[in-house]
Design an enzyme around this catalytic site. Structure first.
Site, PDB file in Angstrom:
ATOM      1  N   ALA A  46      49.557  31.779  37.480  1.00  0.00           N
ATOM      2  CA  ALA A  46      50.856  32.417  37.338  1.00  0.00           C
ATOM      3  C   ALA A  46      51.554  32.521  38.695  1.00  0.00           C
ATOM      4  O   ALA A  46      50.909  32.686  39.725  1.00  0.00           O
ATOM      5  CB  ALA A  46      50.687  33.806  36.732  1.00  0.00           C
ATOM      6  N   GLY A 110      45.443  32.975  35.743  1.00  0.00           N
ATOM      7  CA  GLY A 110      45.844  32.376  34.479  1.00  0.00           C
ATOM      8  C   GLY A 110      45.423  30.933  34.336  1.00  0.00           C
ATOM      9  O   GLY A 110      45.203  30.444  33.222  1.00  0.00           O
ATOM     10  N   GLU A 113      42.024  31.134  33.008  1.00  0.00           N
ATOM     11  CA  GLU A 113      42.097  31.632  31.630  1.00  0.00           C
ATOM     12  C   GLU A 113      42.500  30.512  30.674  1.00  0.00           C
ATOM     13  O   GLU A 113      42.002  30.443  29.541  1.00  0.00           O
ATOM     14  CB  GLU A 113      43.079  32.800  31.542  1.00  0.00           C
ATOM     15  CG  GLU A 113      42.530  34.076  32.173  1.00  0.00           C
ATOM     16  CD  GLU A 113      43.516  35.220  32.141  1.00  0.00           C
ATOM     17  OE1 GLU A 113      43.172  36.286  31.598  1.00  0.00           O
ATOM     18  OE2 GLU A 113      44.643  35.041  32.661  1.00  0.00           O
ATOM     19  N   GLU A 134      42.516  38.375  39.749  1.00  0.00           N
ATOM     20  CA  GLU A 134      43.566  39.369  39.536  1.00  0.00           C
ATOM     21  C   GLU A 134      43.312  40.695  40.242  1.00  0.00           C
ATOM     22  O   GLU A 134      44.250  41.334  40.738  1.00  0.00           O
ATOM     23  CB  GLU A 134      43.750  39.622  38.021  1.00  0.00           C
ATOM     24  CG  GLU A 134      44.465  38.514  37.279  1.00  0.00           C
ATOM     25  CD  GLU A 134      43.556  37.395  36.820  1.00  0.00           C
ATOM     26  OE1 GLU A 134      43.996  36.560  36.015  1.00  0.00           O
ATOM     27  OE2 GLU A 134      42.377  37.355  37.265  1.00  0.00           O
TER      28      GLU A 134
END
Length: 264
Positions: A46, A110, A113, A134
């Site tokens: 991200a 992300g 993920e 994160e």
């Protein structure tokens, strides 16, 4: 870059839904022609600079859409979860084909993920860098990382990696079982993608319906107790019995020839 063996889908920017370009078939993911998909991209994650400018409400929408993308390519959810998915994303049930993530560079937050939402993962041994980082940015994984990583590695190890925000090389990730294969990087920077493509080519000749039902049995069965999982396996097995591919497999074995599966 999201590629199918029947064509190509491109991710023009972080977390945008990929439009189709130059595909042999532009149908939905449930298209029986699409038997395996390999997902490869440049450094993924991200955009934190963009995230910093978002309001709390905008962050909520962003995460909701991101989860939708993960579910689009990840294991099939039950009807309740599928009905909650934003219409912008197709239902996970429409994407039954195996998915392979190829990581040649950074896959942080992300990006990892997204890889965890795939069925299989391949990474460049030294050039790939991945991690749920994160917590080092005052965040926590919000697109499935806290759920998929423990299912992949076990609770204790997943907690250690998330609590510390540790980064792993492709070789380290393979040693932990996070990726299926770690390969030596090449000058073009796409060694992992080519290994993923070779893996997809290995899956492609197999009976498509059996492969997809096997995926359903695993994905649904892992969420329940063993007795319920055996029942799910039985249901999937029963669905495969009437297929022409099953009869073709038996005939090919008897006639000592390679089977010619049609996905029927």
């Amino acid at each position: 870059m999201l590629r199918a063996l029947t064509g190509a889908l491109r991710l023009p920017g972080p977390w945008s839904r990929p439009p189709t370009r130059g595909c042999a078939s532009d149908a939905a993911a449930g298209d029986p022609e699409i038997q395996v998909r390999a997902l490869a991209a440049a450094d993924q994650g991200a955009d934190l600079k963009e995230r910093e400018q978002m309001s709390e409400a905008e962050v909520g929408v962003f995460i909701h859409r991101l989860r939708g993308l993960m579910n689009e390519i990840g294991p099939c959810p039950g009807p309740a979860r599928a009905s909650q998915a934003e219409p912008f994303f197709i239902s996970t049930a429409a994407f039954p084909a195996p998915t392979i993530a190829a990581m040649d560079g950074f896959a942080l937050g992300g990006g990892l993920e997204l890889a965890l939402a795939c069925d299989l993962r391949v990474a460049a041994a030294s050039s790939a860098v991945m991690g749920l980082i994160e917590t080092t940015r005052g965040l926590l994984p919000g697109a499935g990382g806290t759920q998929r990583l423990p299912r992949c590695l076990g609770v204790a190890l997943a907690k250690e990696l998330i609590f510390t925000g540790r980064r792993l090389s492709g070789a380290q990730a393979q040693a932990l079982g996070l990726v299926n294969h770690a390969v030596a990087p090449n000058e073009e920077g796409d060694a992992a993608y080519h290994r993923a493509l070779a893996l997809a080519q290995e899956i492609l000749p197999q009976a498509p319906i059996a492969v997809r039902l096997g995926k359903v049995a695993i994905d649904r069965g892992i969420e329940v107790d063993i007795a319920s999982g055996m029942a799910i396996e039985g249901i999937c097995y029963a669905q495969n019995i009437p297929t022409r591919d099953r009869l073709e497999g038996m005939a090919a074995f008897r006639e000592k020839r390679p089977p010619q599966f049609l996905g029927e």
